[in-house]
Design an enzyme around this catalytic site. Sequence first.
Site, short mmCIF file in Angstrom:
data_model
loop_
_atom_site.label_atom_id
_atom_site.label_comp_id
_atom_site.label_asym_id
_atom_site.label_seq_id
_atom_site.Cartn_x
_atom_site.Cartn_y
_atom_site.Cartn_z
N LYS A 124 11.65 3.44 -5.47
CA LYS A 124 12.14 4.42 -6.33
C LYS A 124 10.90 5.33 -6.78
O LYS A 124 11.20 6.64 -6.94
CB LYS A 124 12.24 3.57 -7.78
CG LYS A 124 13.36 2.60 -7.72
CD LYS A 124 13.47 2.08 -9.21
CE LYS A 124 14.34 0.93 -9.11
NZ LYS A 124 14.41 0.27 -10.41
N GLU A 175 7.31 10.04 0.55
CA GLU A 175 6.43 8.82 -0.32
C GLU A 175 5.94 9.12 -1.38
O GLU A 175 5.29 10.47 -1.45
CB GLU A 175 5.56 8.10 0.65
CG GLU A 175 4.66 7.00 0.17
CD GLU A 175 5.63 5.60 -0.25
OE1 GLU A 175 6.54 5.97 -1.19
OE2 GLU A 175 5.56 4.59 0.42
N ASP A 176 5.77 8.30 -2.60
CA ASP A 176 4.75 8.99 -3.52
C ASP A 176 3.37 8.78 -3.20
O ASP A 176 2.60 9.68 -3.86
CB ASP A 176 5.39 7.84 -4.92
CG ASP A 176 5.12 6.41 -4.95
OD1 ASP A 176 5.22 6.11 -3.60
OD2 ASP A 176 5.50 5.84 -5.73
N ASP A 227 -1.58 3.74 -0.64
CA ASP A 227 -2.99 3.14 -0.99
C ASP A 227 -3.60 2.22 0.03
O ASP A 227 -4.47 2.79 0.68
CB ASP A 227 -2.43 2.04 -2.21
CG ASP A 227 -3.48 1.41 -3.00
OD1 ASP A 227 -4.64 1.58 -2.84
OD2 ASP A 227 -3.39 0.78 -3.94
N GLY A 263 -2.02 1.48 2.76
CA GLY A 263 -1.27 2.00 3.94
C GLY A 263 -0.48 1.05 4.61
O GLY A 263 0.44 1.32 5.50
N PHE A 313 -5.43 2.96 -10.79
CA PHE A 313 -3.95 2.81 -10.86
C PHE A 313 -3.30 4.08 -11.60
O PHE A 313 -3.41 4.12 -12.85
CB PHE A 313 -3.61 1.59 -11.28
CG PHE A 313 -2.20 1.09 -11.14
CD1 PHE A 313 -1.95 0.66 -9.69
CD2 PHE A 313 -1.01 1.39 -11.87
CE1 PHE A 313 -0.64 0.17 -9.26
CE2 PHE A 313 0.29 1.09 -11.35
CZ PHE A 313 0.42 0.45 -10.30
N ARG A 324 7.99 5.62 -15.33
CA ARG A 324 8.65 6.51 -14.51
C ARG A 324 9.22 7.74 -15.17
O ARG A 324 9.24 8.99 -14.62
CB ARG A 324 9.95 6.18 -13.79
CG ARG A 324 9.52 5.08 -12.69
CD ARG A 324 10.64 4.43 -11.95
NE ARG A 324 10.75 3.29 -11.42
CZ ARG A 324 9.85 2.79 -10.08
NH1 ARG A 324 9.20 3.82 -9.43
NH2 ARG A 324 9.98 1.78 -9.72
P1 IMP Z 1 0.28 0.43 0.06
O1 IMP Z 1 1.05 -0.32 0.91
O2 IMP Z 1 -0.92 -0.39 -0.56
O3 IMP Z 1 -0.20 1.68 0.80
O4 IMP Z 1 1.18 0.71 -1.06
C1 IMP Z 1 2.06 1.77 -1.43
C2 IMP Z 1 2.95 1.55 -2.33
O5 IMP Z 1 2.21 0.80 -3.32
C3 IMP Z 1 3.52 2.76 -3.05
O6 IMP Z 1 4.54 3.25 -2.51
C4 IMP Z 1 3.71 2.51 -4.30
O7 IMP Z 1 4.76 2.12 -4.83
C5 IMP Z 1 2.63 1.44 -4.82
N1 IMP Z 1 1.39 1.96 -5.39
C6 IMP Z 1 0.02 2.15 -4.87
N2 IMP Z 1 -0.64 2.53 -5.74
C7 IMP Z 1 -0.10 2.86 -6.70
C8 IMP Z 1 -0.62 3.35 -8.25
O8 IMP Z 1 -1.54 3.73 -8.31
N3 IMP Z 1 0.38 3.52 -9.06
C9 IMP Z 1 2.10 3.16 -8.71
N4 IMP Z 1 1.95 2.62 -7.62
C10 IMP Z 1 1.17 2.38 -6.66
#
Ligand code: IMP
Length: 223
Positions: free
Chosen positions: A68, A134-135, A138, A140, A188, A201
């Site tokens: 989302k 993508e938002d 982090d 990856g 975060f 959100r």
């Molecule tokens: P990754 O797999 O660690 O890169 O995480 C990516 C996903 O984790 C994103 O699509 C977000 O949904 C969530 N995420 C990572 N860091 C944050 C943050 O600082 N705030 C909110 N969601 C996060």
Amino acid sequence: MAPGSYIKIADEYKSFTLDHFCVPKHYEEDLEDIMIPWGLIQDRIERLARDIFQSVKDQPLTAVCILKGGYRFFTDLLDKLTALNRAHGHVSVPITIDFIRLKSYENDASSGEIRIVGGDSLSSIAGRNILVVEDIIDTGRTMIKLLELLAEHKPASVKVASLLVKRRAGQGVTFRPDYCGFEIPDKFVVGYALDYNEYFRDLNHICVINNAGKEKYRQTATK
Ligand code: IMP
């Protein structure tokens, strides 16, 4: 500025205090500060849309929203892309859209597990130029997993647009998208559709959650 460039928010960056801008009353006690105000997000997306428009030219594009968290970035980016389509006159990008839902987080830590919990069939992406929207990136892991999954369905090309990329302490950035809004410190963040256990959100600015907020909306692992 070439595609792939981004605005770097330094670790020592002095964020805005809550009384500089408007935040919903129900979140006033839960936020440390405002890292990226909504207006700046919009201005940056306008430029990302231009970079994307200039690189795809008249090639048909399928924009895939990662739900989302990506929904606000997706709608604002698509609004700006379609405005360019209307205004340009000589070139326009035919755009179709798709939605995918992934789940990877519990509270503010990666659960290490990535699941698809909704979305359309991926078979329709075969032979298409895909733009994943993508938002935040982090660790990856989510993006790498998703790209593997998309590759199985034989798209013509895949590019990634992420509004945020997190600089992880001791590791730096683990995945560089083709289009990136901001590189941010290892904090975060919530707001602009980014959530903490489904809260925040409904906040326009990208903000840093405080300990009280984490405690208030903490969720005990049930999944
Ligand atoms: P990754 O797999 O660690 O890169 O995480 C990516 C996903 O984790 C994103 O699509 C977000 O949904 C969530 N995420 C990572 N860091 C944050 C943050 O600082 N705030 C909110 N969601 C996060």
